[in-house]
Design a protein around this motif. Structure first.
Motif, short mmCIF file in Angstrom:
data_model
loop_
_atom_site.label_atom_id
_atom_site.label_comp_id
_atom_site.label_asym_id
_atom_site.label_seq_id
_atom_site.Cartn_x
_atom_site.Cartn_y
_atom_site.Cartn_z
N GLU A 8 -19.43 0.04 -13.95
CA GLU A 8 -18.88 1.22 -13.72
C GLU A 8 -17.33 1.99 -13.78
O GLU A 8 -17.05 2.69 -14.51
CB GLU A 8 -19.59 2.09 -12.62
N LEU A 9 -16.89 0.66 -13.18
CA LEU A 9 -15.35 0.76 -12.97
C LEU A 9 -14.79 0.82 -14.53
O LEU A 9 -13.74 1.15 -15.06
CB LEU A 9 -14.79 -0.24 -12.07
N ILE A 10 -15.20 -0.42 -15.24
CA ILE A 10 -14.92 -0.84 -16.63
C ILE A 10 -14.91 0.58 -17.57
O ILE A 10 -14.10 0.81 -18.19
CB ILE A 10 -15.46 -1.95 -16.98
N VAL A 11 -16.21 1.34 -17.44
CA VAL A 11 -16.36 2.27 -18.20
C VAL A 11 -15.25 3.46 -17.88
O VAL A 11 -14.75 4.00 -18.95
CB VAL A 11 -17.93 2.99 -17.96
N GLN A 12 -15.16 3.62 -16.58
CA GLN A 12 -14.14 4.75 -16.26
C GLN A 12 -12.61 4.37 -16.80
O GLN A 12 -12.08 5.30 -17.05
CB GLN A 12 -14.21 4.96 -14.94
N ILE A 13 -12.54 3.23 -16.67
CA ILE A 13 -10.99 2.86 -16.92
C ILE A 13 -10.87 2.95 -18.56
O ILE A 13 -9.94 3.58 -18.95
CB ILE A 13 -10.68 1.26 -16.72
N THR A 108 -0.37 -4.72 -19.82
CA THR A 108 -0.14 -3.34 -20.28
C THR A 108 -0.96 -2.42 -19.42
O THR A 108 -0.54 -1.21 -18.95
CB THR A 108 -0.50 -3.03 -21.63
N LEU A 109 -2.03 -2.62 -19.17
CA LEU A 109 -3.06 -1.65 -18.32
C LEU A 109 -2.27 -1.31 -16.73
O LEU A 109 -2.05 -0.28 -16.23
CB LEU A 109 -4.26 -2.21 -18.04
N ALA A 110 -1.71 -2.68 -16.23
CA ALA A 110 -1.00 -2.64 -14.82
C ALA A 110 0.09 -1.87 -14.89
O ALA A 110 0.39 -1.35 -14.03
CB ALA A 110 -1.07 -4.14 -14.36
N CYS A 111 0.92 -2.00 -16.08
CA CYS A 111 2.11 -1.16 -16.16
C CYS A 111 1.77 0.28 -16.22
O CYS A 111 2.53 1.30 -15.87
CB CYS A 111 2.88 -1.54 -17.16
N ASN A 112 0.65 0.66 -17.10
CA ASN A 112 0.43 2.15 -16.99
C ASN A 112 -0.51 2.60 -16.28
O ASN A 112 -0.36 3.86 -15.98
CB ASN A 112 -0.21 2.30 -18.69
N MET A 113 -1.21 2.01 -15.48
CA MET A 113 -2.14 2.40 -14.53
C MET A 113 -1.77 2.61 -13.06
O MET A 113 -2.00 3.21 -12.22
CB MET A 113 -3.50 1.76 -14.35
N GLY A 114 -0.37 1.53 -12.88
CA GLY A 114 0.14 1.60 -11.61
C GLY A 114 -0.81 1.26 -10.40
O GLY A 114 -1.87 0.43 -10.41
N GLU A 115 -0.79 2.00 -9.25
CA GLU A 115 -1.52 1.90 -8.30
C GLU A 115 -2.98 1.75 -8.59
O GLU A 115 -3.83 1.27 -7.69
CB GLU A 115 -1.08 2.74 -6.93
N ASN A 116 -3.49 2.62 -9.58
CA ASN A 116 -4.93 2.55 -9.79
C ASN A 116 -5.38 1.30 -10.56
O ASN A 116 -6.72 1.17 -10.45
CB ASN A 116 -5.35 3.79 -10.74
N PHE A 117 -4.47 0.41 -10.74
CA PHE A 117 -5.12 -0.81 -11.42
C PHE A 117 -4.91 -1.73 -10.00
O PHE A 117 -4.29 -2.61 -9.92
CB PHE A 117 -4.06 -1.31 -12.34
N ALA A 124 -12.33 -7.11 -12.53
CA ALA A 124 -13.44 -6.29 -13.28
C ALA A 124 -13.04 -6.38 -14.84
O ALA A 124 -13.78 -6.74 -15.82
CB ALA A 124 -13.76 -4.88 -12.97
N VAL A 125 -11.90 -5.78 -15.08
CA VAL A 125 -11.31 -5.78 -16.38
C VAL A 125 -11.04 -7.30 -17.14
O VAL A 125 -11.47 -7.42 -18.16
CB VAL A 125 -9.88 -5.06 -16.62
#
Length: 141
Positions: A8-13, A108-117, A124-125
């Motif tokens: 579910e988390l992966i789909v949301q991301i 890239t996801l870590a840089c762009n999502m910040g605290e949400n990552f 999971a990712v």
């Protein structure tokens, strides 16, 4: 492999990444080309300079494929079969390159999502990208 919560988390991301697919995908590709220059070999016929149309277009395709795979994670092998054949038989992409791109996508996801990552999202990712790459690599000879 992945728990229901992780799926579910992966789909949301990936749904959140779709509106910025060109940005995320091209940033990850550029990061890969910079960090692992040999990966440029497969793109010699394209303009892969920063912000080029080819880079942005291919980056968008990658993020869209990942989002589609996330939606169909239970049938990933079937969903990605055409993409797997294409990358193995026509493009002849060595499977190692998928792992390199995975790493760059995580950064890239870590840089762009910040605290949400979060650590949970990261794990999971990472699992999802590993599964995605394994399916893409299945047809490689």
């Amino acid at each position: 492999m992945l728990s229901a919560t992780e799926k579910e988390l992966i789909v949301q991301i990936w749904e959140k990444m779709l509106p910025v697919a060109e940005d995320i995908g091209s940033e990850a590709l550029l990061r890969m080309f910079t960090t692992f220059p040999k990966t440029k070999t497969y793109f010699a016929h394209l303009d892969i300079s920063p912000s080029s149309e080819h880079l942005r277009s291919h980056g968008k395709k990658i993020v869209q494929a990942l989002a589609e795979g996330a939606k169909n994670i239970s049938t990933l092998t079937t969903t990605l079969a055409p993409l797997s054949r294409f990358h193995a038989y026509q493009l002849r992409i060595h499977p190692t390159n998928f792992r390199l791109l995975n790493h760059c996508l995580l950064v890239t996801l870590a840089c762009n999502m910040g605290e949400n990552f979060t650590a949970v999202a990261h794990a999971a990712v990472d699992k999802f990208l590993s599964a995605f790459s394994a399916v893409l690599s299945e047809k490689f000879r």
